[in-house]
Write a protein that holds these residues in place. Structure first.
Motif, mmCIF file in Angstrom:
data_model
loop_
_atom_site.group_PDB
_atom_site.id
_atom_site.type_symbol
_atom_site.label_atom_id
_atom_site.label_comp_id
_atom_site.label_asym_id
_atom_site.label_seq_id
_atom_site.Cartn_x
_atom_site.Cartn_y
_atom_site.Cartn_z
ATOM 1 N N ASP A 293 7.566 20.438 -33.118
ATOM 2 C CA ASP A 293 8.032 20.203 -32.517
ATOM 3 C C ASP A 293 7.831 18.996 -31.435
ATOM 4 O OD1 ASP A 293 9.898 22.347 -33.923
ATOM 5 O OD2 ASP A 293 9.194 23.854 -32.370
ATOM 6 N N LEU A 294 8.293 18.636 -31.812
ATOM 7 C CA LEU A 294 7.365 17.588 -30.298
ATOM 8 C C LEU A 294 8.226 17.249 -29.193
ATOM 9 C CD1 LEU A 294 7.925 14.501 -32.956
ATOM 10 C CD2 LEU A 294 5.932 15.805 -32.889
ATOM 11 N N VAL A 295 7.182 17.294 -28.245
ATOM 12 C CA VAL A 295 7.227 16.703 -26.491
ATOM 13 C C VAL A 295 6.968 15.483 -26.670
ATOM 14 C CG1 VAL A 295 7.252 17.612 -24.209
ATOM 15 C CG2 VAL A 295 7.110 19.535 -26.550
ATOM 16 N N LEU A 296 8.263 15.206 -26.518
ATOM 17 C CA LEU A 296 7.460 13.629 -26.400
ATOM 18 C C LEU A 296 8.075 13.169 -24.331
ATOM 19 C CD1 LEU A 296 9.153 11.888 -29.375
ATOM 20 C CD2 LEU A 296 7.344 13.025 -28.492
ATOM 21 N N SER A 297 6.592 12.977 -24.243
ATOM 22 C CA SER A 297 6.752 11.607 -23.012
ATOM 23 C C SER A 297 8.212 10.521 -22.671
ATOM 24 C CB SER A 297 5.539 11.506 -21.574
ATOM 25 O OG SER A 297 5.070 10.508 -22.622
ATOM 26 N N PRO A 298 8.421 10.424 -21.672
ATOM 27 C CA PRO A 298 9.263 8.918 -21.091
ATOM 28 C C PRO A 298 8.658 7.965 -21.614
ATOM 29 C CG PRO A 298 9.753 10.422 -19.155
ATOM 30 C CD PRO A 298 8.560 11.034 -20.107
ATOM 31 N N GLU A 299 6.973 7.885 -21.136
ATOM 32 C CA GLU A 299 6.110 7.011 -21.496
ATOM 33 C C GLU A 299 5.694 6.466 -22.700
ATOM 34 O OE1 GLU A 299 5.448 9.117 -19.203
ATOM 35 O OE2 GLU A 299 5.351 8.512 -17.037
ATOM 36 N N HIS A 300 5.855 7.248 -24.031
ATOM 37 C CA HIS A 300 6.223 7.327 -25.408
ATOM 38 C C HIS A 300 7.806 7.097 -26.215
ATOM 39 C CE1 HIS A 300 5.747 7.575 -30.068
ATOM 40 N NE2 HIS A 300 6.763 8.807 -29.561
ATOM 41 N N LEU A 301 9.110 8.113 -25.385
ATOM 42 C CA LEU A 301 10.143 8.884 -25.651
ATOM 43 C C LEU A 301 11.507 6.624 -25.766
ATOM 44 C CD1 LEU A 301 12.257 9.885 -26.967
ATOM 45 C CD2 LEU A 301 12.555 10.972 -25.036
ATOM 46 N N TRP A 302 10.944 5.755 -24.328
ATOM 47 C CA TRP A 302 11.613 5.112 -24.069
ATOM 48 C C TRP A 302 11.524 3.685 -25.254
ATOM 49 C CZ3 TRP A 302 9.462 -0.231 -25.077
ATOM 50 C CH2 TRP A 302 8.379 -0.906 -24.791
ATOM 51 N N LEU A 303 10.131 3.838 -26.232
ATOM 52 C CA LEU A 303 10.270 2.862 -27.070
ATOM 53 C C LEU A 303 11.125 3.301 -28.770
ATOM 54 C CD1 LEU A 303 9.066 0.424 -28.763
ATOM 55 C CD2 LEU A 303 6.837 1.188 -29.313
ATOM 56 N N THR A 304 10.907 4.956 -28.717
ATOM 57 C CA THR A 304 11.579 5.562 -29.751
ATOM 58 C C THR A 304 13.359 5.560 -29.111
ATOM 59 O OG1 THR A 304 9.767 7.316 -30.016
ATOM 60 C CG2 THR A 304 12.740 7.448 -31.388
ATOM 61 N N ILE A 305 13.765 5.307 -28.129
ATOM 62 C CA ILE A 305 14.843 5.268 -27.881
ATOM 63 C C ILE A 305 15.728 3.759 -27.743
ATOM 64 C CG2 ILE A 305 16.702 4.557 -25.850
ATOM 65 C CD1 ILE A 305 15.024 7.327 -24.428
ATOM 66 N N HIS A 306 14.624 3.064 -27.946
ATOM 67 C CA HIS A 306 14.483 1.258 -27.164
ATOM 68 C C HIS A 306 14.825 1.342 -28.944
ATOM 69 C CE1 HIS A 306 13.885 -3.171 -27.360
ATOM 70 N NE2 HIS A 306 13.464 -2.895 -28.629
ATOM 71 N N GLU A 307 14.308 1.174 -30.303
ATOM 72 C CA GLU A 307 14.011 1.127 -31.197
ATOM 73 C C GLU A 307 15.331 2.001 -32.203
ATOM 74 O OE1 GLU A 307 13.033 -1.796 -33.000
ATOM 75 O OE2 GLU A 307 11.003 -1.584 -31.571
ATOM 76 N N SER A 308 15.803 3.207 -31.758
ATOM 77 C CA SER A 308 16.716 3.697 -33.093
ATOM 78 C C SER A 308 18.453 3.589 -31.766
ATOM 79 C CB SER A 308 16.129 5.591 -32.824
ATOM 80 O OG SER A 308 15.882 6.191 -31.746
#
Lengths: 545, 445
Positions: A293-308
């Motif tokens: 189970d991944l807990v992703l901080s906004p400092e990380h998740l922004w890039l996942t949102i960007h690409e996906s």
């Protein structure tokens, strides 16, 4: 993210100095003198008159003056201070139902008129190969208006020495913290953009942006191992006040593992932490691959949102205009038309927005003179809309553009670019620490790392900066060699919790690449800390010869 | 763009050098004319022509350096550029690593200019798009492509007597052809200096054939496979690796070429013995300028990897002086030895394997091992008993080019490419490689 630009920037961390070259270098005292408004209006009117006389049914003119300053440092040395300026005029027309574009740095009436006539000639040549005429959604002319990024402190007024001293102090703090090598940079942008069109708009905008990447590298020569940690700041659409760190803008990451930043950034504190954590990474535990189970901080998740989410919902990509370069999209029109396509779990709400203060894509009007706004892309997990420009709105049955047109320079033609695309905060009150309490076997990821996604945006792999084991509801030891792989739809449907608005903040990129010839755009993505259940984690450690 | 002659550029460079009172001055003067046409959905979407000139003036007072760039070349503008560079140099802090501009260099001209490429006009570009679109339509396929051509001049000069002038031309063409139902996709790319060596029909037909063959792809389990990598499939992997051939990074311990305990791995065998790679500005196929614009140092023929051993690293002037080495111009091209074997011959010699047309979205996962991730795209096929058996779904890979070059079975014929993610001109062979690591499947076509 721009691939070559990314390589250039990331290579800084490896010791190669590559300076962006954006235009004419200018002396400091010339930075603050704007081009007279009446002069820009005269040039725009001249171009529009020439274009319509040559046969254009529509014309828009962008008069741009782009100022940048780059300061680059390595360890305790300032390597370079560069001021650049680029100024000129871009003219886009429709003639014979086709687009034409021409640009010139000859900012005389004769120069812009010639460019306008050239644009019409290109449009007429393209019209012969056109399969259907360009159809622009209507825009009501707004007359003479202006808009400016709300800033407190203009970077152009801050002495170079003060900025250089700050970067050197950050490098020193990083080395004191444990880094063997430090690099820090300061990118400062001011875009003075004037837009006019035959619809009757004369829009003057003054945009400011900042980015301050930091790279700490720790080396253990005995084991021949090196590890790095990059800064946790966000590039912002703000003034230099972002670097005046305020205590109320500092928050603790889950478990108190590091400090994170909201409305301002403490460069020196983060650089010190980067040095310390880069050193810690040398002895961190290598991850056991498997489902977590991944807990992703906004400092990380922004890039996942960007690409996906950001890229697959660009309408030009959905339609096939990027097929030869960045690819197409799995989020096809039939999925949107069904009104049932489950992009994510019910709690996933993703909004496109060019109005959020402090975000990189925040402007008053886009590069087609459309007033910027906010709209839903994914609502309660369902794909409900795309990102569109004036010539695309009719394809999705809309009567007006979303205001997503952007050109990275006066000399580049404007086309559909991503607005800020953000995950909305959770409706239930929850902090990151409260979220972690329920996680039995998980990983907490802070900061963005490597990123890669296929050409239709299904399969992706992301790394990060800091990884911490979560065991039975508690943050444990630091992990290394972590990357996760998933499929976009499966991943967003595995979203099991989103922290509330107290935790919401943005990350972003200065170099989002698209188009042929390729252009770079700026974009921010907001999120709160978010949980995704049962995601496949791989171990990336390898041995070579 | 005014196509300046050598004499005209020399006059401008001399004028700039005479205007400054700084301790040293470097001048870089260039001009380019770049045309392009872009098409998608079987229709032209954009076309354009960009003409520009650029003068870069770099001056130094002691170890304080300033750089100014301008795109006007009248006498007043030249003076303005020099004064701006001097202003910045006075404002800039001292850089302890600043190095003096080099002394006179011998630049042996390379064959980088072809009139036929310089003569490309809008009709030529439109015809490239038309070949591609018409042939695709005939096959009930959808084409998207991009063609761009450049003609430019570059002159460099400094206050220590350096002067160089050369013209160069180049063109790039890439085309993606997809089936109307989106179940098949093929791709081809061509990058040449001389337009007479470019055949748009041939390139488009390769993409068309791959699109037609790639429909109804079957899923193959991820894992380690013998792969035949067409040159485009390895171009960016190799470019990533060669961008790490930096002596300073290696010596400082932050490179895959760092030696345990300190120093670098020069002379060590890291790759299969078949691996021989060099840089050569005068190579007829991938000629580049005989100098490196950044350092103004002359480029040389450099053996980078010899029989699998690391044979040369790049030294900046600062690091070369510190380490007692000789700095030379950084390479502009990468050439890898191959054989005369066609890709078909490599396939014929393969019992079981995967043919990869190209790779995509490659990123560094771990610089310690040069572990890269990325995906296959636009034509991935399963090979059995020397023949392509059927198309397969695309894979994500996690692999290091160092491991890849250690696992070479057989090499094919080198082809010219420009990397998507680097500025190197590349001449690299197809390769058959063992144990290539595919880690997951992609649904993307």
């Amino acid at each position: 993210m721009e691939r070559r630009a990314f390589l250039n920037i990331s290579s800084l961390a490896l010791g190669t100095m590559l300076l962006p070259a954006f235009g004419r270098a200018i002396a400091a005292e010339e930075l603050l003198a704007p081009v007279a408004l009446q002069f820009k209006k005269m040039l725009a009117d001249t171009a529009m008159t020439a274009a319509t006389q040559a046969g254009a049914s529509y014309c828009d003119v962008r008069v741009g003056r782009y100022l940048n300053q780059f300061i680059t440092t390595r360890d305790l040395n300032v390597e370079n201070v560069v001021n650049t300026e680029s100024a000129g005029v871009g003219v886009r027309v429709i003639a014979g139902g086709a687009y034409g574009f021409a640009a010139t740095n000859d900012m005389t009436p004769d120069g812009v008129a010639a460019a306008a006539r050239q644009a019409v000639a290109i449009a007429k040549a393209n019209a012969r190969l056109q399969t259907e005429p360009v159809q622009l959604a209507p825009v009501k002319g707004v007359g003479e208006v202006s808009w400016a990024t709300p800033i407190v402190k203009d970077w152009r007024t801050v002495p170079i020495k003060e900025k250089a001293d700050l970067l050197i102090a950050a490098n020193k703090a990083g080395m004191d913290g444990g880094a063997s090598f430090m690099q820090s940079l300061l990118f400062q942008v001011n875009q003075q953009k004037y837009f006019a069109s035959t619809d009757g708009s004369y829009i003057d905008q003054d945009l400011h942006r900042l980015w301050m990447p930091v790279f700490a590298t720790a080396v253990d020569k005995k084991t021949n191992k090196f590890r790095s940690r990059q800064g946790l700041s966000a590039p912002v659409g703000m003034g230099y006040e972002y670097l005046d760190a305020r205590p109320e803008h500092k928050i603790k990451a889950a478990g108190g593992v590091t400090t994170l930043y909201t409305g301002s950034y403490d460069l020196i504190e983060d650089a010190r932490a980067a040095g310390k954590q880069a050193k810690q990474k040398l002895t961190a535990k290598s991850v056991e691959p498997g489902k977590y189970d991944l807990v992703l901080s906004p400092e990380h998740l922004w890039l996942t949102i960007h690409e996906s989410v950001g890229h697959p919902t660009e309408l030009d990509r959905v339609l096939g205009y990027e097929a030869n370069f960045a690819g197409t999209s799995f989020a096809t029109l039939d999925k949107w038309q069904s009104k049932k396509f489950k992009y994510g779990a019910d709690i996933v709400n993703i909004v496109a927005d060019k109005t959020t203060p402090g975000s990189l894509a925040n402007v008053g009007y886009d590069d087609e003179g459309v007033k910027c706004k906010r709209w839903d892309i994914i609502k309660d997990g369902i794909l409900v809309n795309y990102q569109a420009t004036r010539d695309q709105a009719h394809i999705i049955g809309e009567k007006e553009s979303h205001g997503c047109s952007y050109a990275d320079n006066w000399s580049s033609v404007q086309f559909q670019r991503m607005p800020n695309v953000s995950l909305q905060a959770g409706k239930k009150k929850m902090t990151p620490d409260e979220m972690i309490k329920d996680v039995k076997k998980g990983i907490y990821i802070v900061g963005d790392g490597s990123f890669s996604i296929d050409q239709q945006r299904y399969n992706f792999q992301f790394g990060g900066q800091l990884f911490y084991e979560i065991k039975n509801g508690k943050i444990g030891q630091m992990l290394e060699d972590v990357a996760y792989q998933s499929n976009t739809q499966e991943f967003w449907n595995a979203c099991a919790g989103i922290c509330d608005e107290r935790d919401w903040r943005m990350g972003g990129s200065f170099f989002d690449g698209k188009g042929q010839p390729s252009q770079s755009s700026v974009v921010s993505h907001g999120a709160s800390t978010t949980r995704f259940n049962g995601i496949n984690v791989i171990n990336t450690a390898r041995k070579i010869g | 763009m005014k196509n300046l002659s050598q004499e005209e550029t020399k006059r401008i460079c001399d004028k700039v050098l005479s205007l400054t009172k700084a301790d040293q001055c470097e001048v870089n003067l260039s001009g380019s004319r770049t045309g392009n046409i872009r098409y998608a959905r079987n229709a032209v979407s954009t076309a354009g022509l960009i003409e520009d000139t650029q003068l870069v003036v770099s001056v130094a007072f002691g170890k304080k350096q300033g750089i100014a760039t301008i795109n006007e070349l009248d006498d007043k503008s030249l003076e303005k550029a020099v004064r701006r560079a001097e202003d910045l140099a006075r404002l800039a802090p001292e850089n302890p690593e600043f190095m003096p501009t080099p002394g006179k260099q011998q630049y042996k001209a390379s064959e980088t200019f072809f009139q036929k490429t310089a003569d490309i006009d809008p009709e030529f570009r439109a015809q490239v798009a038309a070949y591609s679109i018409e042939n695709s339509k005939k096959n009930k396929l959808v084409a998207a492509g991009f063609f761009t051509d450049t003609s430019k001049f570059t002159a460099i000069a400094n206050s220590n007597g350096v002067f160089g002038f050369q013209r160069d031309t180049g063109l790039d063409f890439s085309v993606t052809v997809r089936t109307e139902d989106g179940r098949g996709s093929g791709w081809a790319k061509r990058s040449v200096g001389d337009a007479s060596k470019f055949d748009a029909r041939e390139a488009s037909n390769v993409a068309i054939e791959k699109a037609l063959r790639s429909v109804e792809a079957k899923a193959l389990e991820p894992g380690r496979y013998t792969v035949i990598l067409e040159p485009a499939a390895t171009s960016d992997l190799l470019a990533y690796m060669f961008s790490g051939f930096d002596a300073r990074q290696a010596d400082e311990g932050r490179s895959f070429l760092s030696k345990k305990g300190g120093g670098n791995r020069m002379g060590e065998k890291l790759f299969d013995e078949q691996v021989n790679v060099w840089a050569d500005p005068w190579d007829k196929n991938v000629a580049v300028l005989p100098w490196d614009n950044g350092s103004m140092l002359a480029r040389e023929h450099q053996e980078l990897i010899k029989n699998g051993k690391i044979n040369a690293l790049n030294y900046s002037t600062y690091w070369a002086k510190k380490q007692g080495k000789r700095a030379i111009g950084a390479p502009g091209n990468i050439i890898m030895a191959g054989t005369d074997k066609s890709t078909e011959e490599l396939i014929a010699n393969t019992k079981k394997g995967v043919l990869v047309t190209r790779t995509w979205y490659i990123r560094m996962v771990d610089p310690q091992s040069v572990l890269l991730t990325g995906l296959t795209r636009d034509g991935t096929f399963y090979i059995e008993n020397g023949k392509i058996k059927h198309p397969i779904k695309n894979f994500r890979f996690n692999e290091s080019p160092v491991s890849m070059l250690n696992n070479i079975d057989e090499l094919g014929k080198p082809e010219i490419l420009s990397g998507d993610e680097s500025d190197y001109q590349l001449l690299i062979p197809a390769m058959r490689v063992r144990d290539f690591n595919f880690t997951s499947l992609s649904d993307a076509v």
